[in-house]
Design an enzyme around this catalytic site. Structure first.
Site, mmCIF file in Angstrom:
data_model
loop_
_atom_site.group_PDB
_atom_site.id
_atom_site.type_symbol
_atom_site.label_atom_id
_atom_site.label_comp_id
_atom_site.label_asym_id
_atom_site.label_seq_id
_atom_site.Cartn_x
_atom_site.Cartn_y
_atom_site.Cartn_z
ATOM 1 N N HIS A 1 -0.099 0.181 -9.408
ATOM 2 C CA HIS A 1 -0.779 1.059 -8.173
ATOM 3 C C HIS A 1 -1.653 -0.341 -7.351
ATOM 4 O O HIS A 1 -2.006 -0.407 -7.187
ATOM 5 C CB HIS A 1 -1.945 1.717 -8.877
ATOM 6 C CG HIS A 1 -3.003 2.197 -8.582
ATOM 7 N ND1 HIS A 1 -2.541 2.855 -7.394
ATOM 8 C CD2 HIS A 1 -4.152 2.506 -8.845
ATOM 9 C CE1 HIS A 1 -3.854 3.748 -6.916
ATOM 10 N NE2 HIS A 1 -4.636 2.823 -7.985
ATOM 11 N N CYS A 2 -1.164 -1.404 -7.781
ATOM 12 C CA CYS A 2 -1.873 -2.586 -6.889
ATOM 13 C C CYS A 2 -0.559 -3.270 -5.746
ATOM 14 O O CYS A 2 -1.269 -3.053 -4.993
ATOM 15 C CB CYS A 2 -2.781 -3.549 -8.561
ATOM 16 S SG CYS A 2 -3.349 -3.186 -9.172
ATOM 17 N N ILE A 3 0.175 -3.900 -6.850
ATOM 18 C CA ILE A 3 0.333 -5.071 -5.585
ATOM 19 C C ILE A 3 1.732 -4.009 -5.113
ATOM 20 O O ILE A 3 1.560 -4.723 -3.539
ATOM 21 C CB ILE A 3 1.576 -5.500 -6.667
ATOM 22 C CG1 ILE A 3 0.966 -6.170 -8.159
ATOM 23 C CG2 ILE A 3 2.488 -6.533 -5.032
ATOM 24 C CD1 ILE A 3 0.300 -7.344 -7.326
ATOM 25 N N LEU B 1 0.276 -1.430 -3.110
ATOM 26 C CA LEU B 1 -0.424 -1.172 -2.070
ATOM 27 C C LEU B 1 -1.662 -1.897 -1.637
ATOM 28 O O LEU B 1 -1.790 -1.552 -0.078
ATOM 29 C CB LEU B 1 -1.644 -0.090 -3.735
ATOM 30 C CG LEU B 1 -0.530 1.915 -3.146
ATOM 31 C CD1 LEU B 1 0.593 1.024 -3.972
ATOM 32 C CD2 LEU B 1 -1.407 2.035 -4.386
ATOM 33 N N ASP B 2 -2.276 -2.331 -2.763
ATOM 34 C CA ASP B 2 -3.452 -3.810 -2.208
ATOM 35 C C ASP B 2 -2.863 -4.552 -0.540
ATOM 36 O O ASP B 2 -3.901 -4.590 0.488
ATOM 37 C CB ASP B 2 -3.825 -4.499 -3.081
ATOM 38 C CG ASP B 2 -3.840 -3.737 -4.188
ATOM 39 O OD1 ASP B 2 -3.889 -2.308 -4.482
ATOM 40 O OD2 ASP B 2 -4.243 -4.414 -5.292
#
Ligand SMILES: NC(=O)c1ccc[n+]([C@@H]2O[C@H](COP(=O)([O-])OP(=O)(O)OC[C@H]3O[C@@H](n4cnc5c(N)ncnc54)[C@H](O)[C@@H]3O)[C@@H](O)[C@H]2O)c1
Length: 445
Positions: free
Chosen positions: A272-274, A276-277
């Site tokens: 959910h991070c790399i 998207l962020d």
């Protein structure tokens, strides 16, 4: 004064903590507060999660059910879908998802909904903290006006801060309590009290001058990872083109004790991070007329990795005079990273999809993931779900190719190398010993 009141409540651990969103971030956080003596209420829209929490059963790999159950049994923790209970909390921490829209723009709907619930039920005297990863300006541009619209005054009726979450699911070395916490308030009082709060559960707190700095710091961290993984992926392709072993090169480079930090190639980025962020940062930058080229380039390289893995498998099958079409392909590991069950944005989904679109008969083994579903909107091959298969000798030996997408620890790679005709290892999961004694032909990223 709000600052003094909250200071007293927190120092005596009488402050009641509300956490909105009990997922990978919110559940470990709320349990940490309860284990340190605070009473807490978890707010969720998903009733199955509130039921599990209230029954003392954990659904998050890093939260032991034993700890969760202790918090519930001690009367410290309860979970609810009733947001009117936000009024009972002295501190409210928002841990809801921040996904992307199909256009890759930030999807702020979860933060807006959570902010709306707070706006509805807030009372004077509360500290509100946003932990969801988001673009710089979210806390003071979106949340602060929502609360002020209610007629509440910053520093008088409420305090507001941003503190990014850095939890690394499945990492036993670093858990909530020993990961330093960056805290930035929209006012000095907000920073002070939020920092003091986290100081109760985290060994090191690092206050910064504003919520925007804290928001940007989180995005810098994850953009750094996305870009360096992008470079590692490009180097892997380059090494393959030159006929050099990528993993030996990066291992050798990593012996330099300064000025180098190893990042490793893989089948693509997930979670959910790399993936998207960095888009949150480039989206905000574009609004200010700035084009972040490193972010675009990293995304370009990282997003081609699933197709590159399929190409490696296809070429290797071709060497065996086999086509992808009709081949039996076993995917080992489908979660986006080692030893966890998280399937969000997992590159295995794209690899399976591309292989099925080419006519392969694909099945998978992952001890953490019982079922894999495919979003019809994004699928070019068969969108039928797949179910975990037991890693039997027959399953391995009847496959034409095994692709290691995720290097889970509890998989018998020795047996795989003895029984499979062909293994594509995208994670350097096979030790040199295994490779030397393998009966399978091994292709590495
Ligand atoms: N997963 C990670 O490793 C990680 C690490 C650092 C930061 N983050 C960030 O933390 C945030 C949360 O991520 P996550 O992985 O915990 O997501 P998650 O999907 O695991 O958990 C979010 C939870 O919020 C709930 N929810 C959604 N809307 C809600 C609402 N209006 N009210 C109450 N609950 C609601 C969902 O049902 C879900 O249980 C994201 O911004 C993410 O980028 C995640």
């Amino acid at each position: 004064m709000i600052k003094d009141d909250l200071q007293l409540l927190i120092s005596e651990r009488r402050a009641r903590i509300g956490v909105i969103g009990l997922g990978y971030v919110g559940l470990p956080l709320i349990v940490e507060f309860c284990l340190k003596g605070f009473n807490a209420i978890g707010f969720e829209v998903d009733e199955t999660k509130t039921a599990e929490v209230n029954a003392g059963r954990s659904y998050i790999v890093d939260v032991a059910s034993e700890n969760l159950k202790k918090c519930v049994d001690d009367g410290k923790l309860t979970a609810t879908t009733d947001f009117s209970r936000l009024a009972e909390c002295d501190v409210i921490i928002i841990c809801v998802p921040t996904p992307l829209r199909k256009t890759k723009d930030p999807d702020m709907s979860y933060i807006l909904t959570a902010g709306g619930e707070i706006q509805r039920y807030m009372r004077p005297g509360q500290l509100i903290i946003l932990e969801s990863t988001t673009y710089p300006g979210t806390t003071d541009e979106i949340l602060q006006p929502m609360f002020e619209e209610k007629g509440f005054k910053l520093d008088v009726d409420f305090l507001l801060a941003f503190s990014p979450e850095r939890v690394d699911p499945g990492n036993p070395q670093f858990q909530t309590h020993n990961i330093p916490k960056v805290v930035g308030g929209v006012s000095p009082d907000s920073t002070d009290i939020a920092a003091m709060l986290y100081g109760q559960i985290v060994d090191n707190v690092f206050p910064v001058s504003s919520a925007r700095v804290a928001e940007a710091a989180k995005l810098w961290e994850n953009t750094f990872r996305a870009i360096n993984i992008g470079m590692a992926n490009e180097m892997a392709k380059l090494c393959n083109a030159l006929g050099i072993d990528t993993w030996e090169v990066v291992t050798a480079a990593a012996t330099k004790p300064f000025g180098f930090m190893p990042f490793y190639p893989g089948p693509g980025i997930g979670g959910h991070c790399i993936p998207l962020d960095p888009h949150y940062l480039s989206w905000k930058a574009r609004q200010h007329g700035f084009d972040s080229q490193f972010i675009s380039l990293a995304e370009q390289v990282n997003s081609t990795m699933p197709a590159y893995v399929v190409e490696l498998a296809s070429t290797a099958l071709n060497d065996d005079k086999k086509a992808v079409n009709g081949s039996k392909i076993l995917i080992l590991g489908v979660a986006y990273k080692k030893d966890i069950d998280d399937m969000r944005e997992s590159p295995a989904l794209s690899i399976i999809d591309l292989l099925r679109a080419d006519g392969a008969d694909v099945f998978y083994h992952d001890p953490f993931v019982p079922k894999v579903t495919f979003d019809h909107a994004y699928t070019i091959g068969d969108a039928e779900p797949l179910y975990n298969k037991e890693l039997s000798d027959d399953l391995i030996s009847n496959s034409d190719c095994v692709i290691i997408c995720t290097e889970h620890s509890n998989v018998d790679y020795d047996r795989v190398c003895k029984l499979a005709p062909l293994v594509v290892d995208t994670r350097n999961a096979l030790s040199s010993d295994l490779r030397d004694n393998s009966r399978a032909r091994i292709v590495r990223l």
